[in-house]
Design a protein around this motif. Structure first.
Motif, mmCIF file in Angstrom:
data_model
loop_
_atom_site.group_PDB
_atom_site.id
_atom_site.type_symbol
_atom_site.label_atom_id
_atom_site.label_comp_id
_atom_site.label_asym_id
_atom_site.label_seq_id
_atom_site.Cartn_x
_atom_site.Cartn_y
_atom_site.Cartn_z
ATOM 1 N N ILE A 85 -9.301 -26.902 33.795
ATOM 2 C CA ILE A 85 -9.105 -25.475 33.498
ATOM 3 C C ILE A 85 -9.060 -24.862 34.935
ATOM 4 C CG2 ILE A 85 -9.660 -23.602 32.335
ATOM 5 C CD1 ILE A 85 -10.980 -25.117 30.296
ATOM 6 N N PRO A 86 -7.893 -24.634 35.355
ATOM 7 C CA PRO A 86 -8.007 -23.894 36.665
ATOM 8 C C PRO A 86 -8.052 -22.294 36.153
ATOM 9 C CG PRO A 86 -5.866 -24.419 36.425
ATOM 10 C CD PRO A 86 -6.510 -24.963 35.181
ATOM 11 N N MET A 87 -8.963 -21.651 36.971
ATOM 12 C CA MET A 87 -9.153 -20.200 36.392
ATOM 13 C C MET A 87 -9.153 -19.446 38.049
ATOM 14 S SD MET A 87 -9.229 -19.540 33.583
ATOM 15 C CE MET A 87 -10.149 -17.964 33.575
ATOM 16 N N HIS A 95 -7.791 -15.161 34.976
ATOM 17 C CA HIS A 95 -6.511 -15.816 34.120
ATOM 18 C C HIS A 95 -6.218 -17.368 34.777
ATOM 19 C CE1 HIS A 95 -4.062 -15.569 37.838
ATOM 20 N NE2 HIS A 95 -4.512 -14.231 37.924
ATOM 21 N N SER A 96 -5.782 -18.086 34.174
ATOM 22 C CA SER A 96 -5.339 -19.492 34.229
ATOM 23 C C SER A 96 -3.912 -19.390 34.991
ATOM 24 C CB SER A 96 -5.310 -20.196 33.065
ATOM 25 O OG SER A 96 -5.352 -21.529 33.647
ATOM 26 N N CYS A 97 -3.309 -20.471 34.572
ATOM 27 C CA CYS A 97 -1.816 -20.599 35.427
ATOM 28 C C CYS A 97 -1.140 -21.913 34.852
ATOM 29 C CB CYS A 97 -2.097 -20.986 36.951
ATOM 30 S SG CYS A 97 -2.968 -22.401 37.417
ATOM 31 N N PRO A 98 0.052 -22.069 35.142
ATOM 32 C CA PRO A 98 0.928 -23.281 34.513
ATOM 33 C C PRO A 98 0.162 -24.490 34.970
ATOM 34 C CG PRO A 98 2.241 -21.697 35.163
ATOM 35 C CD PRO A 98 0.937 -21.219 35.892
ATOM 36 N N VAL A 116 -0.744 -28.517 38.808
ATOM 37 C CA VAL A 116 -0.942 -27.135 38.614
ATOM 38 C C VAL A 116 -0.261 -26.294 39.579
ATOM 39 C CG1 VAL A 116 -2.890 -25.603 38.800
ATOM 40 C CG2 VAL A 116 -3.530 -27.726 38.264
ATOM 41 N N ILE A 117 0.275 -25.124 39.081
ATOM 42 C CA ILE A 117 0.905 -24.160 39.657
ATOM 43 C C ILE A 117 0.337 -23.034 39.834
ATOM 44 C CG2 ILE A 117 3.019 -22.731 39.785
ATOM 45 C CD1 ILE A 117 4.338 -25.003 38.105
ATOM 46 N N TYR A 118 -0.221 -22.709 41.198
ATOM 47 C CA TYR A 118 -0.952 -21.589 41.496
ATOM 48 C C TYR A 118 -0.049 -20.641 41.933
ATOM 49 C CZ TYR A 118 -4.869 -24.992 41.861
ATOM 50 O OH TYR A 118 -5.711 -26.033 41.516
ATOM 51 N N LEU A 130 -12.066 -24.729 39.516
ATOM 52 C CA LEU A 130 -11.407 -25.921 38.758
ATOM 53 C C LEU A 130 -12.385 -26.543 37.767
ATOM 54 C CD1 LEU A 130 -8.887 -27.359 37.886
ATOM 55 C CD2 LEU A 130 -9.393 -28.866 39.696
ATOM 56 N N THR A 131 -12.296 -26.577 36.599
ATOM 57 C CA THR A 131 -13.280 -27.332 35.450
ATOM 58 C C THR A 131 -12.498 -28.263 34.972
ATOM 59 O OG1 THR A 131 -14.363 -25.161 35.112
ATOM 60 C CG2 THR A 131 -14.552 -27.007 33.364
ATOM 61 N N VAL A 132 -13.035 -29.583 35.239
ATOM 62 C CA VAL A 132 -12.496 -30.746 34.513
ATOM 63 C C VAL A 132 -13.426 -31.516 33.584
ATOM 64 C CG1 VAL A 132 -12.098 -33.176 35.117
ATOM 65 C CG2 VAL A 132 -11.777 -31.599 36.879
#
Length: 281
Positions: A85-87, A95-98, A116-118, A130-132
């Motif tokens: 989960i990128p935040m 918000h997150s991202c694609p 991941v697309i920032y 980033l949560t893994v």
């Protein structure tokens, strides 16, 4: 048999056994060859190693390789199920991202990968975490950390509102190394469903008109528009680059009802579409 005959025979036997043993040993494979570590994320049990080919995260498309190292044994995990989960933390919202699913890298035992697309970042690279989350042998774990996302020099991704009042994100994926030729062009197209969810958009059309603003805004021959590929869930087309320099990839996004959602034709009076990506080589 005399000793002077026995000694050479023993030496030959020992040499043969040694060669046979060497031949049967499996070669040591470096599963992260060609990759550069970006960062470690740790918890009490594991170290999550993040890699890519550049050693940093930037706005736009980022392909990321992951290894999980057990701290107690220093061994790498081969059987994990991973999600992430990128935040982005903003002053009044987050918000997150694609992003893709995380899967095992083909032909590798300890490396997992995804993208991941920032779509944005702060000027100093801050704001993202980033949560893994991962499972090993039925036990769930999590690890989280702030990460640095640098601003790319050129616009390789853009977030925009379409005429259908939906927010989209488009990102340049290939070519990684543009050349004077017809290049394979690949982009990702995503719709913002909510702050956390960005599904792939299927079966739209993206028209392409590359121009060189510094050279009279000339175009190039043999380009093709981008169409959706169901195998990799990306959009593919042909990009003709006739010389080195700065290029603007003027785009139009057209939905499956032939409605233009964003972008315009390039003319003498309108030299740039409102929907575009950039590259320079």
């Amino acid at each position: 048999m005399k000793f002077r005959y026995i000694l050479p025979i023993l030496l030959i036997i020992l040499f043969t056994i040694s060669c046979s043993t060497d031949d049967n040993e499996a070669p040591i494979i470096n599963e992260i060859e060609g990759l550069i570590k970006v960062q470690d994320i740790t918890n009490t049990t594991h170290t999550i190693e993040l890699f890519n080919t550049t050693g940093d995260f930037r706005t736009g498309y980022n392909n990321v390789s992951i290894r999980i190292k057990e701290k107690a044994s220093s061994s790498y995990i081969k059987n994990a199920s991973i999600s992430w989960i990128p935040m982005m933390q903003m002053p009044s919202m987050q918000h997150s991202c694609p992003k893709s699913e995380v899967t095992k890298s083909v032909g590798k035992e300890t490396v997992y990968e995804g993208f991941v697309i920032y779509q944005m970042t702060n000027t100093d690279g801050s704001g993202w975490s980033l949560t893994v989350n991962y499972t090993i042998d039925g036990t769930d774990y999590t690890a989280s950390s702030d990460i640095v996302v640098l601003q790319s020099e050129k616009q390789n991704t853009t977030s925009f509102m379409g005429s259908d009042d939906s927010r989209y994100i488009i990102a340049l994926i290939e070519p990684n190394e543009p050349k004077i030729a017809i290049n394979d062009l690949k982009v990702g197209l995503f719709k913002m469903k909510n702050m956390m969810t960005f599904p792939v958009v299927e079966d739209y059309t993206i028209t392409l008109d590359p121009r060189m603003p510094g050279m009279g805004n000339h175009s190039s021959p043999n380009n093709t528009d981008l169409s959706y590929n169901a195998e990799d869930h990306m959009y593919h087309g042909n990009l003709s680059l006739t010389m080195t320099g700065y290029w603007v990839l003027n785009l139009k996004l057209i939905n499956d009802h032939s409605e233009v959602l964003k972008g315009e034709d390039v003319t003498e009076d309108h030299t740039k579409s409102s929907l575009y990506l950039e590259l320079e080589f």
